[in-house]
Design an enzyme around this catalytic site. Structure first.
Site, short mmCIF file in Angstrom:
data_model
loop_
_atom_site.label_atom_id
_atom_site.label_comp_id
_atom_site.label_asym_id
_atom_site.label_seq_id
_atom_site.Cartn_x
_atom_site.Cartn_y
_atom_site.Cartn_z
N LEU A 51 0.83 -1.21 0.00
CA LEU A 51 0.00 0.00 0.00
C LEU A 51 0.87 1.26 0.00
O LEU A 51 0.34 2.38 -0.03
CB LEU A 51 -0.90 0.02 1.24
CG LEU A 51 -2.13 -0.89 1.18
CD1 LEU A 51 -2.83 -0.92 2.52
CD2 LEU A 51 -3.09 -0.42 0.10
N SER A 52 2.18 1.08 0.04
CA SER A 52 3.07 2.25 0.10
C SER A 52 2.93 3.16 -1.12
O SER A 52 2.94 4.39 -0.96
CB SER A 52 4.53 1.80 0.27
OG SER A 52 4.66 1.17 1.51
N LYS A 112 15.84 -5.88 4.00
CA LYS A 112 16.06 -4.92 5.09
C LYS A 112 17.45 -5.04 5.73
O LYS A 112 17.99 -4.05 6.19
CB LYS A 112 14.98 -5.09 6.16
CG LYS A 112 13.67 -4.42 5.80
CD LYS A 112 12.70 -4.50 6.96
CE LYS A 112 11.46 -3.71 6.68
NZ LYS A 112 10.54 -3.63 7.79
N ASP A 160 10.46 2.20 11.14
CA ASP A 160 9.53 1.26 11.78
C ASP A 160 9.43 1.56 13.28
O ASP A 160 8.37 1.44 13.88
CB ASP A 160 9.99 -0.19 11.59
CG ASP A 160 9.62 -0.74 10.22
OD1 ASP A 160 8.70 -0.17 9.59
OD2 ASP A 160 10.26 -1.71 9.77
N ALA A 210 9.98 -12.67 17.29
CA ALA A 210 11.35 -12.16 17.47
C ALA A 210 12.02 -11.92 16.11
O ALA A 210 13.23 -12.02 15.97
CB ALA A 210 12.16 -13.15 18.29
N GLY A 211 11.19 -11.58 15.10
CA GLY A 211 11.74 -11.32 13.76
C GLY A 211 12.12 -9.86 13.61
O GLY A 211 12.36 -9.15 14.59
N ARG A 228 8.33 -18.47 19.43
CA ARG A 228 8.32 -19.95 19.39
C ARG A 228 9.74 -20.50 19.47
O ARG A 228 9.95 -21.59 19.95
CB ARG A 228 7.57 -20.45 18.15
CG ARG A 228 8.23 -20.15 16.83
CD ARG A 228 7.47 -20.82 15.70
NE ARG A 228 7.91 -20.31 14.42
CZ ARG A 228 7.32 -20.58 13.28
NH1 ARG A 228 6.25 -21.36 13.26
NH2 ARG A 228 7.77 -20.10 12.15
N LEU A 267 0.80 -5.73 14.75
CA LEU A 267 1.59 -5.05 13.73
C LEU A 267 1.03 -5.30 12.33
O LEU A 267 1.31 -4.56 11.39
CB LEU A 267 3.07 -5.48 13.81
CG LEU A 267 3.94 -4.59 14.71
CD1 LEU A 267 3.41 -4.55 16.13
CD2 LEU A 267 5.38 -5.03 14.70
N TYR A 315 -1.34 -5.12 9.28
CA TYR A 315 -2.31 -4.09 8.89
C TYR A 315 -3.29 -4.55 7.83
O TYR A 315 -4.18 -3.81 7.43
CB TYR A 315 -1.62 -2.79 8.47
CG TYR A 315 -0.73 -2.88 7.25
CD1 TYR A 315 0.63 -3.12 7.39
CD2 TYR A 315 -1.25 -2.69 5.99
CE1 TYR A 315 1.44 -3.18 6.30
CE2 TYR A 315 -0.43 -2.76 4.88
CZ TYR A 315 0.92 -3.00 5.03
OH TYR A 315 1.72 -3.07 3.93
P1 NAP Z 1 9.84 -11.86 10.18
O1 NAP Z 1 11.15 -11.17 10.29
O2 NAP Z 1 9.69 -13.00 9.22
O3 NAP Z 1 9.47 -12.38 11.67
C1 NAP Z 1 8.29 -13.08 11.92
C2 NAP Z 1 8.28 -13.58 13.35
O4 NAP Z 1 7.06 -14.30 13.53
C3 NAP Z 1 9.40 -14.56 13.69
O5 NAP Z 1 9.73 -14.41 15.04
C4 NAP Z 1 8.74 -15.90 13.44
O6 NAP Z 1 9.30 -16.95 14.16
C5 NAP Z 1 7.36 -15.63 13.97
N1 NAP Z 1 6.38 -16.57 13.44
C6 NAP Z 1 6.05 -16.77 12.14
N2 NAP Z 1 5.10 -17.71 12.05
C7 NAP Z 1 4.84 -18.13 13.32
C8 NAP Z 1 3.97 -19.10 13.89
N3 NAP Z 1 3.14 -19.82 13.12
N4 NAP Z 1 3.97 -19.27 15.24
C9 NAP Z 1 4.78 -18.52 16.02
N5 NAP Z 1 5.64 -17.59 15.55
C10 NAP Z 1 5.66 -17.40 14.21
O7 NAP Z 1 8.68 -10.84 9.81
P2 NAP Z 1 8.57 -9.31 10.27
O8 NAP Z 1 9.16 -8.43 9.24
O9 NAP Z 1 9.05 -9.21 11.65
O10 NAP Z 1 6.99 -9.06 10.19
C11 NAP Z 1 6.13 -9.58 11.16
C12 NAP Z 1 4.74 -8.99 10.97
O11 NAP Z 1 4.79 -7.58 11.19
C13 NAP Z 1 4.21 -9.18 9.55
O12 NAP Z 1 2.85 -9.54 9.61
C14 NAP Z 1 4.36 -7.81 8.92
O13 NAP Z 1 3.36 -7.56 7.95
C15 NAP Z 1 4.17 -6.90 10.12
N6 NAP Z 1 4.81 -5.60 9.92
C16 NAP Z 1 4.02 -4.50 9.95
C17 NAP Z 1 4.56 -3.26 9.79
C18 NAP Z 1 3.64 -2.06 9.82
O14 NAP Z 1 4.05 -1.00 9.37
N7 NAP Z 1 2.47 -2.19 10.37
C19 NAP Z 1 5.94 -3.10 9.57
C20 NAP Z 1 6.75 -4.25 9.54
C21 NAP Z 1 6.15 -5.49 9.72
P3 NAP Z 1 10.47 -17.86 13.50
O15 NAP Z 1 11.69 -16.98 13.52
O16 NAP Z 1 10.55 -19.01 14.42
O17 NAP Z 1 10.02 -18.21 12.14
#
Ligand code: NAP
Length: 500
Positions: free
Chosen positions: A248-249, A296, A333, A357-358, A380, A440, A442
């Protein structure tokens, strides 16, 4: 003025349907936005529909329009099952019906005896088209239509496998006259939007169904990207990611540029390989870009300077291209998390649990810890939770402890519950022992987690708030101006509500 006029006339609506009735409907819709329309006669399901449509066209006879008839044979990548005679017959009929231009593919042109083409009563002007659906072929430096003599313009539509491919095609447009450049495929999409400013006579956009890969709809081409108004002075920004399709950016930033009367455009770049994009920065004149998954972290080694907090987080979501071409990186962010959460919570001295913890969890954890909150991390993978907790002076919290420990706020930083899996929640009602829940995610705006929290009368914060705040911070950093926040917010919210 170019061969196809000026202004919106340089954006050619592509009308393509299987029935005459649908084609006529699409034509009427197109003409509300642009006077230039390509009629894909090859898409009509049979000769009866073609005849019917051309009869309707003749009666309808729209004034002050430029109609371009195409009846591309299968050999040239179209849908027409007939032979060359059949194609020429329908193009001649199109002239009778009022078409000034026709598109003749190279596959047909080559098979006709030299010079004979002008002996047919075809539409008055001929666009010779060359398609390569697999790659961008070797291209000459310039294409000089006058040298060919027999046609009025030349179009090259070629699949861009890399951003460099699309740059090569635009460079030909810059040096040629009466030339139409159409970079195809998702990687070529930004170049497709920039083609007009590089000198292409036309940019194609389907009014409904896409007729070639990587097309931008007519509505987006004219209203979101304003392709017909872009010039070499227009500042170019964008977002890089893989995938990038549903971001959506572009809506957020382009609404800001249009409302703030800033001559700039923001484009989505599908980037498989970071270096391919980085090399194209000077060619496109890119002044700044947002960075999303999976680039990133990888972008960091290409930066000349980096904001300290972004370096600590280990991720950059915003890059400024300086005048000397060097890159400065930062992370908005964390601003997004703080601004969104501050609306419901006084952060200093609060206890916040982050689930996940991503990358996003990391930005949130650093932001909250710096703002004076105690940060708990539950994930997890216990090891990942411990590492992040240690980095921000917080604590890893095992999942089972969530039923007994209470927090001021709980943040979901996992993708669980994201579209299209809207009916699942990362946490259960009993695990929400807190005053505020922020997701987080959206898309959708109100996730299952937020609905569960609301049922428990817990205050909620949607990820949209973070998305808006991080994007607005980027916009202000690039432009040095205050963002027209209300318009930007309205555009994103209405897009999310209309198409979650
Ligand atoms: P990421 O780096 O891939 O991290 C995802 C995290 O979720 C990891 O800790 C992962 O664990 C965990 N996870 C994934 N599936 C899981 C499950 N089934 N059960 C438990 N833990 C699970 O992704 P990210 O960039 O941090 O993004 C995370 C969310 O934030 C996304 O939905 C993204 O759209 C949102 N976000 C929103 C904004 C905003 O502006 N609103 C900005 C950035 C991100 P593992 O490491 O064990 O896989």
């Amino acid at each position: 003025m170019g061969a196809f006029g000026r202004g919106t006339g340089r954006v050619c609506a592509v009308v393509a349907a299987t029935s005459a009735k649908e084609m006529s409907g699409q034509l009427r819709v197109s003409l509300r936005s642009t006077p230039t329309v390509e009629l894909r006669l090859d898409w009509l399901k049979d000769d009866t529909q073609r005849m019917l449509f051309l009869r309707l066209l003749k009666k309808f006879a729209p004034a002050r329009t430029t109609l371009l008839a195409t009846c591309r044979r299968r050999e040239g990548g179209g849908k027409f099952a007939g032979d060359i005679d059949g194609e020429l017959f329908w193009l001649m009929q199109a002239r009778e019906a009022g078409c000034e231009w026709c598109d003749l593919e190279m596959e047909t042109y080559r098979k006709l005896p030299e010079g004979i083409i002008r002996e047919f009563p075809l539409p008055r002007r001929i666009l010779l088209s060359i398609h390569d659906f697999d790659r961008t072929p070797k291209l000459p430096k310039t294409i000089n239509v006058a040298r060919h003599g027999l046609v009025d313009a030349v179009k090259v539509a070629a699949k861009a496998k890399t951003i460099a491919d699309s740059v090569r095609l635009l460079k030909v447009a810059r040096r040629s006259r009466s030339f139409v450049a159409v970079p195809m495929g998702d990687v070529g999409l930004p170049a497709r939007i920039l083609a007009l400013r590089e000198g292409s006579e036309l940019a194609y956009a389907p009014v409904e169904e896409a007729t070639a890969p990587g097309q931008v709809s007519l509505d987006e081409m004219l209203h979101l990207y304003r392709a017909h108004q872009l010039t070499r002075r227009t500042r170019v920004y964008g977002v890089i990611g893989d995938p990038i399709g549903h971001s959506l950016s572009p809506l957020l930033h382009n609404t800001g540029f249009a409302t703030g009367h800033i001559d700039a455009v923001y484009l989505p770049f599908l980037v498989h390989e970071l270096r391919d994009f980085l090399r194209a920065i000077p060619d496109f004149g890119i002044r700044g870009f947002s960075v999303t998954l999976p680039h990133k972290q990888a972008i960091m080694k290409h930066l000349k300077d980096c904001e300290l907090l972004a370096a600590d987080i280990g991720a950059v979501n915003t890059v400024v291209v300086r005048r000397d071409g060097s890159l400065y990186g930062c992370n908005t962010d964390y601003i997004g998390v703080l601004k969104a959460l501050q609306k419901k919570l006084s952060i200093e001295g609060s206890r916040v649990l982050i689930f996940g913890a991503g990358g996003a969890a990391r930005a949130a954890a650093f932001a909250l810890a710096r703002a004076g909150a105690f940060v708990g991390i539950s994930a997890r993978r216990e090891k990942a939770a411990k590492e992040l907790a240690r980095a921000v002076g917080g604590e890893a919290i095992p999942r089972r402890a969530l039923r007994t420990q209470s927090f001021d706020a709980i943040l979901n930083a996992t993708p669980i519950g994201m579209h299209p899996h809207e009916d699942i929640s990362p946490l259960k009602a009993g695990e929400l022992q807190c005053h505020v829940v922020m997701d987080l995610i959206y898309r959708p705006e109100r996730t299952k987690l937020l609905k569960i929290a609301a049922q428990k009368r817990i205050a909620t914060v949607s990820g949209v708030e973070m998305f808006l705040a991080q994007g607005i911070a980027q916009w202000e950093l690039w432009t040095g101006k205050r963002a027209p926040q209300a318009a930007m917010r309205r555009s994103v919210l209405s897009a999310l509500r209309w198409r979650p």
